[in-house]
Design an enzyme around this catalytic site. Structure first.
Site, PDB file in Angstrom:
ATOM      1  N   TYR A  30      -6.796  -4.700  11.235  1.00 28.94           N
ATOM      2  CA  TYR A  30      -8.099  -4.114  11.632  1.00 28.94           C
ATOM      3  C   TYR A  30      -9.078  -5.102  12.364  1.00 28.94           C
ATOM      4  CZ  TYR A  30      -6.266  -1.706   7.679  1.00 28.94           C
ATOM      5  OH  TYR A  30      -5.213  -1.201   6.819  1.00 28.94           O
ATOM      6  N   TYR A 158      -8.498   5.708   0.017  1.00 27.36           N
ATOM      7  CA  TYR A 158      -7.754   5.014   1.100  1.00 27.36           C
ATOM      8  C   TYR A 158      -5.859   5.246   0.904  1.00 27.36           C
ATOM      9  CZ  TYR A 158      -5.511   1.823   3.925  1.00 27.36           C
ATOM     10  OH  TYR A 158      -4.492   1.226   4.772  1.00 27.36           O
ATOM     11  N   ASP A 259      -1.898   8.013  -6.180  1.00 23.51           N
ATOM     12  CA  ASP A 259      -1.439   6.770  -5.419  1.00 23.51           C
ATOM     13  C   ASP A 259      -1.971   5.656  -6.394  1.00 23.51           C
ATOM     14  OD1 ASP A 259      -1.349   4.774  -3.680  1.00 23.51           O
ATOM     15  OD2 ASP A 259      -2.223   5.724  -2.135  1.00 23.51           O
ATOM     16  N   LYS A 288       2.326  -2.451  -3.238  1.00 21.22           N
ATOM     17  CA  LYS A 288       1.617  -3.822  -3.325  1.00 21.22           C
ATOM     18  C   LYS A 288       2.423  -4.887  -4.541  1.00 21.22           C
ATOM     19  CE  LYS A 288      -2.554  -3.186  -1.026  1.00 21.22           C
ATOM     20  NZ  LYS A 288      -2.975  -1.785  -0.554  1.00 21.22           N
TER      21      LYS A 288
HETATM   22  C1  LIG Z   1      -2.521  -0.531   0.491  1.00 23.20           C
HETATM   23  C2  LIG Z   1      -2.459   0.755   0.177  1.00 23.20           C
HETATM   24  C3  LIG Z   1      -1.738   1.698   0.708  1.00 23.20           C
HETATM   25  C4  LIG Z   1      -0.924   1.268   1.872  1.00 23.20           C
HETATM   26  O1  LIG Z   1       0.078   0.379   1.666  1.00 23.20           O
HETATM   27  P1  LIG Z   1       0.753  -0.476   2.960  1.00 23.20           P
HETATM   28  O2  LIG Z   1       1.746  -1.268   2.044  1.00 23.20           O
HETATM   29  O3  LIG Z   1      -0.485  -1.264   3.321  1.00 23.20           O
HETATM   30  O4  LIG Z   1       1.268   0.651   3.739  1.00 23.20           O
HETATM   31  C5  LIG Z   1      -1.720   2.931   0.227  1.00 23.20           C
HETATM   32  N1  LIG Z   1      -2.478   3.302  -0.788  1.00 23.20           N
HETATM   33  C6  LIG Z   1      -3.280   2.701  -1.390  1.00 23.20           C
HETATM   34  C7  LIG Z   1      -4.086   3.081  -2.610  1.00 23.20           C
HETATM   35  C8  LIG Z   1      -3.350   1.196  -1.052  1.00 23.20           C
HETATM   36  O5  LIG Z   1      -4.261   0.501  -1.607  1.00 23.20           O
END
Ligand SMILES: *Cc1c(COP(=O)(O)O)cnc(C)c1O
Length: 440
Positions: A30, A158, A259, A288
Site C-alpha cells: 500500500y 476487510y 473470515d 495470518k
Molecule cells: C489479512 C486479512 C486477509 C488477507 O490475507 P492475506 O494473507 O493478506 O492475503 C483476509 N481477511 C482478513 C480478515 C484479514 O485480516
C-alpha cells in the site's frame, strides 16, 4: 581506525546499501514507489524484539500483522521447520498428500466449530477468501440454483486484496475504491454498531431482514469478520449480531462465511471469535497466525453438507494453488497450534487485554481521541484526525517500539508472549504518539 569505529562504518555501509537497493527496485505494501518514510532494514528478530541493521532494537507491537503470536525465532517452531526441511520442503498437492497436511487438517477440524470438517489449504488469506466465495457459488450451482451468485456483507469489512476479496471489502474506506468499476456488485449493509457489550441495534437486525427478504434469491452467501472487523476499521461489535445473522441466513437459505483470518488462534480472547457467539459458519477462513508468523499459509474450512453438494454429480472445486498445502508451512502450523493449545494462552491474552484496557482507556478523555477499544490482545485508539505517519513513526521508534498506524487508527496487536514491561512500553509509545499529534 578503532575496531568499534570499523564495525560502525561497515554496519552503516550495509544499511545504506540495503536501503539504496530497496529504494531503487522494491514495492512495499500500500505504498507509492517512493514512500514518505524509507522502510527500516531488519537484521533479525527474537522473542518480541526486532533488531534493525543499524543496531537499534524495537519491541514489536504488531506481531507482524497479527501473525507472530509466539514471537520470533521460537525454538519449537524452528525445530518443526528443521525436521520437515530434511524430509521435503515441498511437493505438489495434486495427486499427492503428506503427514503435515493430514495432521494439520485433523487439528483444525478438532479446534474449529462443528460441523466444519473439510479443509482446503491455500497459500494466503486472500486466496482462502477467494476459495470460500467459490465454494459458495459452486454449492448453489450444483444444487441447480445458478441465480444465487451475489454476495452480501457489511461495510468496514476487510477480506483481502485480490478481486473477489476486494469486492466484499468496504466500498469506500476499503483500499479498493479505485477498482469499483471492475468489481462485481455486492449487497452492503451498514457495519454492526460498535460495542462488544452494547445491545445489537434494532436497525442492524431489520437491515439484514429487509435485504434477505428482497434479495435472498440472488444471494449465495453473507461474509463477515466475526466480532472484530480488522483492517477495515478495527471495530468491535456484539457477538449476538452473529446469532441473529446465523438465524436469518438459515431462514433465507443463504450461506454464512466467517473470515477469521485476523481473529483466529486466540487473538480476541477465544480460540476463534465465533466462539464468543457460539455460532458456526458454513465456511470459515483462517490465515495470518495459523503458522505463528513463520510462513504463508491459509485454510478454508467447510462442512460435509457444502462439500458433498459441490462434489455431487462429479463436479470439482475449481481451485488449486501451486504451493497448496506446502509441507514446511503445514509442519510449522501444526507445531504452532500445538504450542498454543499446550500453553496458558487464554490467561496471557486476558492479562494483555486487562493491561491494554487500563492503560489505553484513559486516553479517551483527550480531545484528539475519538474512541478507545480493546478486546483480547488488540488495543485500538481511534483519532479524530487521520494519523500522519511521518509524525507518528519517529515518536514510537524513539520509544523503542514498532507500530504501524493506518487511517485514524493507532493500534497494537502484540505477540502473546509479550511481558508486562514490554507491553507498558508499547502502550506508553501509543500515548506518546497520541500526544505528539496535532489537536484538530
Ligand atoms: C489479512 C486479512 C486477509 C488477507 O490475507 P492475506 O494473507 O493478506 O492475503 C483476509 N481477511 C482478513 C480478515 C484479514 O485480516
Amino acid at each position: 581506525m578503532t575496531e568499534s569505529k570499523k564495525i560502525t562504518d561497515t554496519r552503516s555501509d550495509k544499511v545504506k546499501r540495503i536501503s539504496a537497493l530497496d529504494g531503487a527496485h522494491i514495492w512495499h505494501p500500500y505504498a507509492s514507489f517512493t514512500p514518505p518514510i524509507a522502510p527500516l532494514p531488519v537484521l533479525r528478530a527474537e522473542g518480541v524484539d526486532i533488531y534493525l541493521e543499524d543496531g537499534r532494537k524495537l519491541i514489536d507491537g504488531m506481531a507482524s500483522w497479527w501473525c507472530a503470536i509466539h514471537g520470533y525465532n521460537h525454538p519449537i517452531l524452528n525445530e518443526a521447520v528443521d525436521n520437515q526441511i530434511k524430509k521435503m520442503s515441498h511437493v505438489m498437492f495434486g495427486g499427492l498428500t503428506h503427514e503435515p497436511a493430514a495432521e494439520l487438517a485433523r487439528t483444525l477440524v478438532e479446534i474449529t466449530p462443528e460441523p466444519l470438517n473439510r479443509v482446503f489449504f491455500a497459500d494466503s488469506g486472500s486466496i482462502a477468501v477467494e476459495v470460500a466465495m467459490k465454494m459458495a457459488l459452486q454449492y448453489w450451482l450444483s444444487l441447480g440454483k445458478p441465480g444465487k451468485c451475489r454476495f452480501a456483507t457489511v461495510r468496514n469489512g476487510y477480506h483481502g486484496d485480490s478481486f473477489g476479496c476486494m469486492s466484499v471489502c468496504d466500498p469506500i474506506n476499503g483500499m479498493h475504491e479505485k477498482f469499483s468499476n471492475v468489481l462485481p456488485p455486492v449487497h452492503f449493509l451498514p457495519a454492526p454498531q460498535l460495542g462488544f457489550s452494547l445491545p445489537v441495534a434494532e436497525d442492524d437486525i431489520s437491515g439484514i431482514q429487509e435485504l434477505f427478504t428482497a434479495k435472498h434469491q440472488e444471494i449465495a452467501a453473507f461474509i463477515i469478520e466475526p466480532v472484530v472487523q480488522g483492517a477495515g476499521g478495527m471495530r468491535i461489535y456484539n457477538p449476538h449480531y452473529l446469532q441473529t445473522l446465523r438465524r436469518l441466513c438459515d431462514e433465507f437459505n443463504i450461506l454464512l462465511i466467517f473470515d477469521e483470518i485476523a481473529t483466529g488462534f486466540g487473538r480476541t480472547g477465544e480460540l476463534f471469535a465465533s466462539h464468543h457467539a457460539r455460532v458456526s459458519p458454513d465456511i470459515l477462513t483462517l490465515g495470518k497466525a495459523i503458522c505463528g508468523g513463520y510462513m504463508t499459509l491459509a485454510a478454508t474450512l467447510t462442512t460435509d453438507k457444502i462439500s458433498d453438494g459441490i462434489s455431487s454429480g462429479d463436479s470439482v472445486l475449481m481451485h488449486g494453488p501451486t504451493f497448496m498445502a506446502n509441507p514446511l508451512a503445514c509442519a510449522v502450523a501444526l507445531a504452532s497450534t500445538e504450542l498454543l493449545l499446550a500453553g496458558p494462552w487464554q490467561e496471557r491474552v486476558k492479562a494483555i487485554e486487562d493491561t491494554l484496557s487500563e492503560t489505553l482507556t484513559p486516553l479517551k478523555n483527550l480531545p484528539q481521541v475519538a474512541d478507545v477499544r480493546c478486546i483480547g490482545a488488540i488495543g485500538v485508539i481511534e483519532m479524530r484526525q487521520p494519523v500522519d505517519i511521518t509524525t507518528a513513526q519517529p515518536v514510537f521508534i524513539e520509544a523503542g517500539v514498532w507500530l504501524r498506524p493506518f487511517g485514524h487508527l493507532i493500534y497494537c496487536m502484540p505477540p502473546y508472549i509479550v511481558s508486562d514491561s514490554q507491553l507498558h512500553q508499547i502502550t506508553c509509545a501509543m500515548s506518546d504518539t497520541v500526544n505528539a499529534l496535532p489537536l484538530e
